[in-house]
Design a protein around this motif. Structure first.
Motif, short mmCIF file in Angstrom:
data_model
loop_
_atom_site.label_atom_id
_atom_site.label_comp_id
_atom_site.label_asym_id
_atom_site.label_seq_id
_atom_site.Cartn_x
_atom_site.Cartn_y
_atom_site.Cartn_z
N MET A 85 -40.93 -21.35 -30.16
CA MET A 85 -41.19 -20.17 -29.34
C MET A 85 -39.74 -19.37 -29.25
N GLU A 86 -39.67 -18.32 -29.60
CA GLU A 86 -38.70 -17.36 -30.00
C GLU A 86 -38.11 -17.01 -28.62
N GLN A 87 -36.71 -17.19 -28.33
CA GLN A 87 -36.07 -16.81 -26.98
C GLN A 87 -36.17 -15.11 -26.77
N ASN A 88 -36.49 -14.54 -25.95
CA ASN A 88 -36.11 -13.03 -25.60
C ASN A 88 -34.47 -12.79 -25.82
N PRO A 89 -34.15 -11.69 -26.20
CA PRO A 89 -32.68 -11.23 -26.29
C PRO A 89 -32.04 -11.38 -25.02
N PRO A 90 -30.67 -11.64 -24.84
CA PRO A 90 -30.41 -11.99 -23.37
C PRO A 90 -29.96 -10.38 -22.89
N PRO A 91 -30.52 -10.05 -21.49
CA PRO A 91 -30.24 -8.66 -21.24
C PRO A 91 -28.82 -8.99 -20.11
N PHE A 92 -28.07 -10.01 -20.19
CA PHE A 92 -26.82 -10.18 -19.50
C PHE A 92 -25.52 -10.63 -20.30
N GLY A 93 -24.46 -10.58 -19.88
CA GLY A 93 -23.28 -11.03 -20.50
C GLY A 93 -22.19 -11.62 -19.56
N LEU A 94 -21.54 -12.66 -20.21
CA LEU A 94 -20.61 -13.60 -19.31
C LEU A 94 -19.19 -13.04 -19.67
N LEU A 95 -18.22 -12.95 -18.64
CA LEU A 95 -16.99 -12.96 -18.58
C LEU A 95 -16.16 -14.07 -18.21
N PHE A 96 -15.74 -14.77 -19.08
CA PHE A 96 -14.68 -16.09 -18.33
C PHE A 96 -13.37 -15.72 -18.41
N ASP A 97 -12.75 -16.11 -17.39
CA ASP A 97 -11.26 -16.45 -17.24
C ASP A 97 -10.93 -17.72 -17.93
N ILE A 98 -9.87 -17.87 -18.28
CA ILE A 98 -9.25 -19.19 -18.94
C ILE A 98 -8.53 -20.02 -18.20
N ASP A 99 -7.50 -19.62 -17.78
CA ASP A 99 -6.66 -20.65 -17.11
C ASP A 99 -7.07 -21.08 -15.59
N GLY A 100 -7.31 -22.23 -15.31
CA GLY A 100 -7.79 -22.61 -13.97
C GLY A 100 -9.53 -22.52 -13.94
N VAL A 101 -10.21 -21.92 -15.18
CA VAL A 101 -11.41 -22.09 -15.17
C VAL A 101 -11.88 -23.14 -16.37
N LEU A 102 -11.41 -22.86 -17.54
CA LEU A 102 -11.69 -23.58 -18.50
C LEU A 102 -10.82 -24.63 -18.89
N ILE A 103 -9.48 -24.33 -18.66
CA ILE A 103 -8.31 -25.32 -19.01
C ILE A 103 -7.11 -25.14 -17.96
N ARG A 104 -6.39 -26.00 -17.78
CA ARG A 104 -5.37 -26.12 -16.77
C ARG A 104 -4.13 -26.48 -17.61
#
Length: 400
Positions: free
Chosen positions: A1-20
């Motif tokens: 089943m094909e997924q509907n297109p996403p109506p949202f977007g994500l903004l990620f900080d990097i330092d302290g969120v993804l890496i230290r």
């Protein structure tokens, strides 16, 4: 089943969120396994919004790809200085750039064509940098006579030698672009200053936060005021929590969705960060901005590929864009605070919004009005993996 297109977007900080520092946070790998398919391709629009700025977007994208195990392009990375690519009115001016890393290459990639670095300025005027005795000239150097006046100062990030940059930038401002000249009376207003990254502190491997470019700006502002009696004025403040940066991030989110053929409008943005005074404050400020726009039925003002945005003091400024910037389609920007970086507790935010803010330690920039409600995140979670789970739950989005 094909997924509907996403109506949202994500903004990620990097330092302290993804890496230290140089080390990935384990939850980040889990988070991006949820966001990508089995081939490492992201299934929702994502941009990485960081106030770091001492490298090229391409370099940062390659680092993130390796750490997260997903394909990250340079068009998904917003460094503190990235929106300067839209400030065409300064690209042909003779500009002084301050920071560290490949600052000249960074400036050229942004569109600046006539650049002088702090090191080059120091070589042209060796008598100006006198704090370090070992760097003072042993013999009287010849007088520099063919130096063209500097027309704007671009502050990318914290420099290595603060005393040298503070001294030379102050000289340039006092000399109206001529660092070897002391004008009397001191010219005011001074030549334009554009600053990126207002973070007072940031999180690396140390247990305590470290000084950021915002601390350097505090030093420069106070030195200038102490010497002149006047306030240092900024032509623009770029990076979180500036509305300019979030508008640019939304533009890239929508551009990314279009490139993937996701036809649904991006109505909701989720901003994940670790710093209440930058990530949370900026997301909440942009959310208020979006609500104001759509309640009044007004889109971002767009003319001939330029965008009008509100600055920190309530005035408006127009910036150009490499591509035409369309009006905002997002209706909200939800702030999500993670506990893996700068954030520790609510010690620097009054629990009662009616409490006098004069007794509150405000780590935000001088030119941002402090509103306690803007420092309170819409959601607080342990780490970025839980943040992604929260977004999926709110969007009723299946784990891909």
């Amino acid at each position: 089943m094909e997924q509907n297109p996403p109506p949202f977007g994500l903004l990620f900080d990097i330092d302290g969120v993804l890496i230290r520092g140089r080390n990935p946070i384990p939850a980040a790998v889990k988070a991006f396994q949820k966001l990508s398919d089995g081939n490492g391709k992201l299934q929702v629009p994502v941009v990485f919004v960081t106030n770091a700025g001492n490298c090229l977007q391409k370099t940062r994208a390659e680092e993130l790809s390796a750490v997260l195990g997903v394909e990250v392009s340079q068009d998904q990375v917003i460094l503190s200085h990235s929106p300067l690519c839209m400030f065409h009115q300064f690209h042909r001016k003779h500009v002084l750039v301050s920071g560290q890393g490949p600052v000249q290459e960074i400036a050229k990639n942004l569109g600046f064509q006539d650049i002088v670095t702090i090191d080059a300025l120091r070589e042209a005027f060796p008598l100006l940098d006198m704090v370090d005795h070992s760097r003072r000239p042993k013999e009287m150097p010849p007088l520099t006579v063919d130096f063209r006046p500097i027309e704007a100062v671009i502050l990318f990030g914290e420099p290595i030698r603060w005393e040298t940059s503070l001294q030379l930038i102050t000289d340039v401002l006092l000399g109206s672009g001529n660092p070897g000249t002391w004008r009397s009376p001191i010219p005011y207003p001074h030549i334009p200053v554009l600053a990126c990254n207002m973070d007072l502190m940031w999180m690396a491997e140390a247990k305590m936060p470290r000084f950021g470019h915002g601390t350097f700006l505090v030093c420069l502002e106070n030195i200038y005021k102490k010497v002149t009696g006047q306030e240092l004025k900024y032509e623009a403040l770029i990076g979180k929590p500036s509305i300019v940066t979030y508008s640019y991030a939304e533009h890239l989110i929508r551009q990314q969705a279009e490139q993937h053929g996701w036809s649904a409008p991006i109505y909701r943005l989720y901003a994940v960060g670790d710093n209440p005074m930058a990530d949370v404050y900026g997301a909440n400020l942009y959310n208020r901005h979006l609500q104001t726009l759509h309640q009044s039925g007004v889109q971002s003002k767009v003319k001939s590929g330029s965008m009008t945005v509100e600055t920190t003091n309530g005035t408006e400024t127009t910036i150009g864009s490499k591509q035409q910037v369309s009006g905002n389609s997002a209706r909200s920007c939800t702030s999500i605070l993670v506990c893996t970086g700068v954030y520790r507790d609510h010690g620097d935010v009054p629990s009662d919004p009616n409490e006098s803010v004069t007794e509150t330690v405000f780590h935000g920039h001088r030119d941002f009005r402090f509103d306690p409600s803007l420092v309170e995140a819409s959601h607080m979670v342990k780490d970025v993996s839980e943040a992604v789970d929260l977004v999926f739950q709110k969007e009723n989005w299946p784990h891909v």
